[in-house]
Design an enzyme around this catalytic site. Structure first.
Site, PDB file in Angstrom:
ATOM      1  N   HIS A   1       0.816  -1.210   0.000  1.00 45.37           N
ATOM      2  CA  HIS A   1       0.000   0.000   0.000  1.00 45.37           C
ATOM      3  C   HIS A   1       0.855   1.267   0.000  1.00 45.37           C
ATOM      4  CE1 HIS A   1      -3.664   2.314   0.726  1.00 45.37           C
ATOM      5  NE2 HIS A   1      -3.014   2.976   1.660  1.00 45.37           N
TER       6      HIS A   1
ATOM      7  N   ASP B   1      -4.533   8.638 -11.669  1.00 44.72           N
ATOM      8  CA  ASP B   1      -5.151   7.324 -11.802  1.00 44.72           C
ATOM      9  C   ASP B   1      -5.127   6.562 -10.488  1.00 44.72           C
ATOM     10  OD1 ASP B   1      -2.564   6.257 -11.476  1.00 44.72           O
ATOM     11  OD2 ASP B   1      -2.243   6.123 -13.621  1.00 44.72           O
TER      12      ASP B   1
ATOM     13  N   ARG C   1      -7.529  15.907   2.905  1.00 45.22           N
ATOM     14  CA  ARG C   1      -6.331  16.346   3.642  1.00 45.22           C
ATOM     15  C   ARG C   1      -5.087  16.312   2.756  1.00 45.22           C
ATOM     16  NH1 ARG C   1      -8.654  13.014   7.229  1.00 45.22           N
ATOM     17  NH2 ARG C   1      -6.978  11.474   7.077  1.00 45.22           N
ATOM     18  N   ASP C   2      -5.030  15.381   1.820  1.00 45.01           N
ATOM     19  CA  ASP C   2      -3.935  15.406   0.841  1.00 45.01           C
ATOM     20  C   ASP C   2      -3.938  16.735   0.086  1.00 45.01           C
ATOM     21  OD1 ASP C   2      -3.030  12.880   1.463  1.00 45.01           O
ATOM     22  OD2 ASP C   2      -4.099  11.881  -0.158  1.00 45.01           O
TER      23      ASP C   2
ATOM     24  N   HIS D   1     -10.039   3.399  -0.862  1.00 41.82           N
ATOM     25  CA  HIS D   1     -10.353   2.894   0.480  1.00 41.82           C
ATOM     26  C   HIS D   1     -11.178   1.633   0.311  1.00 41.82           C
ATOM     27  CE1 HIS D   1      -9.947   5.018   4.587  1.00 41.82           C
ATOM     28  NE2 HIS D   1      -8.777   4.965   3.988  1.00 41.82           N
TER      29      HIS D   1
ATOM     30  N   GLU E   1      -4.086   5.347  12.922  1.00 44.83           N
ATOM     31  CA  GLU E   1      -4.525   6.128  11.763  1.00 44.83           C
ATOM     32  C   GLU E   1      -5.769   6.952  12.101  1.00 44.83           C
ATOM     33  OE1 GLU E   1      -4.716   3.706   8.253  1.00 44.83           O
ATOM     34  OE2 GLU E   1      -2.661   2.970   8.514  1.00 44.83           O
TER      35      GLU E   1
END
Length: 730
Positions: free
Chosen positions: A34, A489, A109-110, A88, A307
């Protein structure tokens, strides 16, 4: 959580000792598929990410792209947008509401971490068969999670896609992309730390134990008991705190207080801070017990890898720390100084609150944590080409009703009506059209936004199917008069250790990359999600593309017919005898069984897309619509309504079956309603075929003549067939 034997040996060799439990867990998460793209990275070099418009390419939280300036100002505006996408998938299977909601929170948030304000979201969702009870449960929960989070934070969800396919039954996909706005280049922030001695300030929600091991969980096949056993790996979102964080971040950026930033997503604080250090070629020293928490007796590993959502890590100059605390307090957000940037290793310490003793739990080079994982050299088995084995005895009327009323091609109004697409007052073309248009008034740019993929295409032929996905998304924005500008993508696949699965994944990578390069669309960022495999088997290789186009102004031709023009089909090779009419990858075959070769795409797709954008902006163009999923039958059905119908006459092809013309799904086609068909023909001369379909009228009825057969359907009946999702879920 545990390191593999080979990875453990590498870590011991680098550190010169056994890793601590916290180090082992941190390496295991940061070196997971990931986070580290260990199976996919060797393939991703196929993408072209460069272009004059690209400001920040792949590798940061989001990409940054400059926009053209269409204002009349003597001083041209310098306006940037950010583009990001994430998956997700596993969390949304285990807990569809929170899994999907936190996917939205993470991609927003990115966007914040680049100094941008989020202005638009797109969701691309993939589930098992619509008739399956569990698929509907996941579908309803995911849509509810996305709508709840997006609506609460005030970011419009303006476009996207939904697909149903039996191979997603044990592993749905939830891909979410976001566009952000930077109206001043000085506001741009990256993740690379800038200077030793600067402080690290954690701002946002308090840290708990939720989401532990989320990165490693996302890098494994889903087990049969995943819905119960893996629930602790799913984060829980709080959109109201995220909204406060959005506004606080805006103030921090406005006041120039942020040197670098990273949102806390996969692998939590450890992932974000180690990446910041590595990108800046510096180190850090973090005291984990200084993190503001919401649960008692947390240990070092929990602080490091939890997280918990709605958290940001900022690099702040020492003299600005007090002001950051003031802004956090103003928005009722927690804030804590957790460490500083250094010249050495990435070091985390933990002070026991009872004994006062301090222990070093992590001490490793940041670059090794971030980039030390070796890539996998996996076997590739290429898929077989589809043969022709068409169903027989299907009546035209039955086929039309089945394809138009399939959940895959039916109206998705049930989904997008739950999203607030009007918040921020920028949405000029709302959901339900080929592409959304978002008004970037700062540069007088209409930003066309489309996203999605078709698993029927890529399951049949991964490479050609992915090429078609790219062309279809580009056609979507061109049909609204916009020129493709940039894309991101989300590449979803099954277990890459299986040669046939990895072969399909390699095919979608190469196909998507090849067509994007042909279209001159830089792929400026993205996400990879592998191990989407369950007891039900692997998912189809799924290359979600989120593509933006630009145009001057915000007006766009509608999808719906006006009833006053001629109808032309542009780009259809089979109707001009240029290629065989085929049904490969079509919804028609999904409904009635059989296989066929995949339709051959245009020889000059870039010229076709550019020409379509130009024609769409002509005053004589009354309506435009992309032709793809469901073929010409579905496109025409979507364009008619109570006030306008169409009369269409289609000649039998010289090659292929008649039904291939109506239900074949060649990408790179569009229907144009125009009052000047001659100019459309001239525009597409030597670019793509133009076929005269017939004319629009005010009948509210669709009349189709095909190879001696006639088909007639009223707009009311079509609307009823297309409402299958609404009807079944309400």
């Amino acid at each position: 959580m545990s390191l593999s034997d080979s990875d453990h040996e590498l870590v011991v060799e680098e550190l010169g000792r056994e890793p601590t439990p916290a180090e082992a867990a941190l390496f295991e998460n940061l070196w997971s598929e990931h986070c580290a793209y260990r199976s996919s990275w060797p393939l991703l070099g196929a993408f072209d990410s460069e272009g004059d418009q690209v400001v920040v390419g792949p590798g940061d939280d989001a990409a940054v792209v400059s926009l053209p300036d269409y204002t009349d100002s003597d001083e041209p505006a310098e306006t940037y947008i950010t583009l990001g996408i994430e998956s997700h998938n596993h969390p949304s299977y285990v807990d569809p509401f929170d899994g999907a909601a936190t996917g939205v929170g993470g991609i927003v948030r990115d966007t914040l971490s680049m100094g941008a304000y989020p202005i638009a979201l797109a969701d691309s969702l993939y589930f098992g068969d619509f008739d399956a009870e569990h698929s509907r449960y996941l579908f309803e929960g995911v849509v509810e999670g996305i709508s709840h989070y997006g609506n609460c934070i005030g970011v419009p969800t303006v476009t996207g896609s939904v697909a149903f396919h039996g191979d997603y039954e044990g592993n749905p996909l939830v891909n979410v992309s976001c566009v952000g706005l930077i109206d001043d280049p000085d506001r741009l922030v990256t993740a690379a730390v800038q200077e030793s001695g600067n402080k690290l300030v954690l701002v946002g929600n308090s840290t708990g134990r939720d989401g532990l091991g989320g990165a490693s969980f996302a890098s494994e096949d889903l087990a049969e008991d995943a819905e119960t056993e893996d629930r602790p790996a799913v984060q829980v979102g709080d959109p109201y705190t995220e909204k406060l964080l959005i506004e606080a971040n805006e103030m921090l950026i406005d006041e120039g207080l942020v040197e670098s930033a990273r949102d806390l997503g996969a692998a939590g604080l450890g992932g974000a801070s180690a990446e910041m250090a590595a990108k800046g070629d510096l180190g850090m020293r973090i005291e984990l017990s200084d993190v503001h928490e919401r649960e008692p007796n947390m240990n070092a590993l929990e602080y490091l890898l939890a997280e918990s959502q709605e958290r940001m890590c900022y690099e702040i100059r020492p003299e600005n720390v007090d002001r950051v605390h003031e802004i956090a307090d103003r928005y009722d957000l927690g804030s804590s100084v957790i460490g500083e940037v250094t010249e050495g290793n990435y070091v985390c310490t933990f002070t026991d609150p009872e004994t006062g003793e301090t222990e070093t739990v992590v001490d490793a080079p940041a670059e090794f944590l971030e980039d030390g994982a070796p890539f996998h050299d996996l076997e590739i088995e290429k898929p077989n080409e589809q043969a022709r084995d068409l169903p027989a005895g299907v009546a035209l009327g039955d086929a039309f009703e089945a394809v138009v009323g399939s959940p895959n091609t039916a109206s998705k109004r049930w989904v997008y009506r739950q999203y607030d697409h009007e918040v921020q007052v920028r949405t000029a073309t709302p959901p339900g059209d080929d592409a959304a248009i978002t008004a970037v008034r700062e540069a007088n740019v209409g930003l066309a936004y489309a996203a999605g993929a078709d698993p029927n295409w890529t399951a049949a032929v991964p490479y050609e199917g992915a090429r078609a996905v790219a062309l279809e998304n580009a056609t979507n924005v061109a049909a609204k008069g916009a020129t493709p500008h940039a894309a991101v993508d989300c590449l979803n696949g099954g277990n890459p250790e299986k040669p046939d699965v990895y072969g399909g994944f390699a095919g979608i990578v190469d196909g998507l990359a090849e067509m994007c390069e042909t279209l001159d669309v830089p792929v400026v960022g993205g996400n990879v999600s592998l191990y989407n495999d369950s007891v039900a088997g692997p998912i189809p290789p799924t290359p979600t593309l989120a593509l933006v186009g630009v145009k001057e102004g915000f007006d766009a031709p509608p999808l719906s017919l006006s009833g006053e023009g001629d109808l032309l089909l542009v780009g259809a090779r089979a109707l001009e005898g240029d290629a065989e009419a085929t049904l490969g990858g079509s919804e028609y075959l999904a409904q009635f069984g059989g296989t066929d070769r995949f339709p051959k795409l245009l020889d000059h797709p870039a010229a076709f897309v550019d020409t379509l954008a130009d024609v769409a902006n002509e005053e004589t163009t009354l309506a435009t619509h992309d032709v793809s999923h469901g073929g010409l039958a579905v496109a025409l059905a979507e364009m008619v309504h109570d006030g306008a119908g169409a009369s269409v006459d289609i000649d039998a092809p010289t090659k292929g079956s008649p039904e291939s013309l109506l239900f074949g799904e060649q990408a790179g086609r569009a229907i144009i309603e125009t009052t000047d068909p001659r100019s459309v023909r001239e525009a597409f001369d030597s670019v793509a075929p133009v076929y005269e379909l017939g004319s629009a009228d005010d009948s509210g009825t669709l009349d189709i003549s095909l190879d001696g057969e006639s088909l007639r359907a009223d707009a009311a009946d079509i609307a009823d067939w297309r409402a299958v999702i609404e009807r079944e879920l309400e």
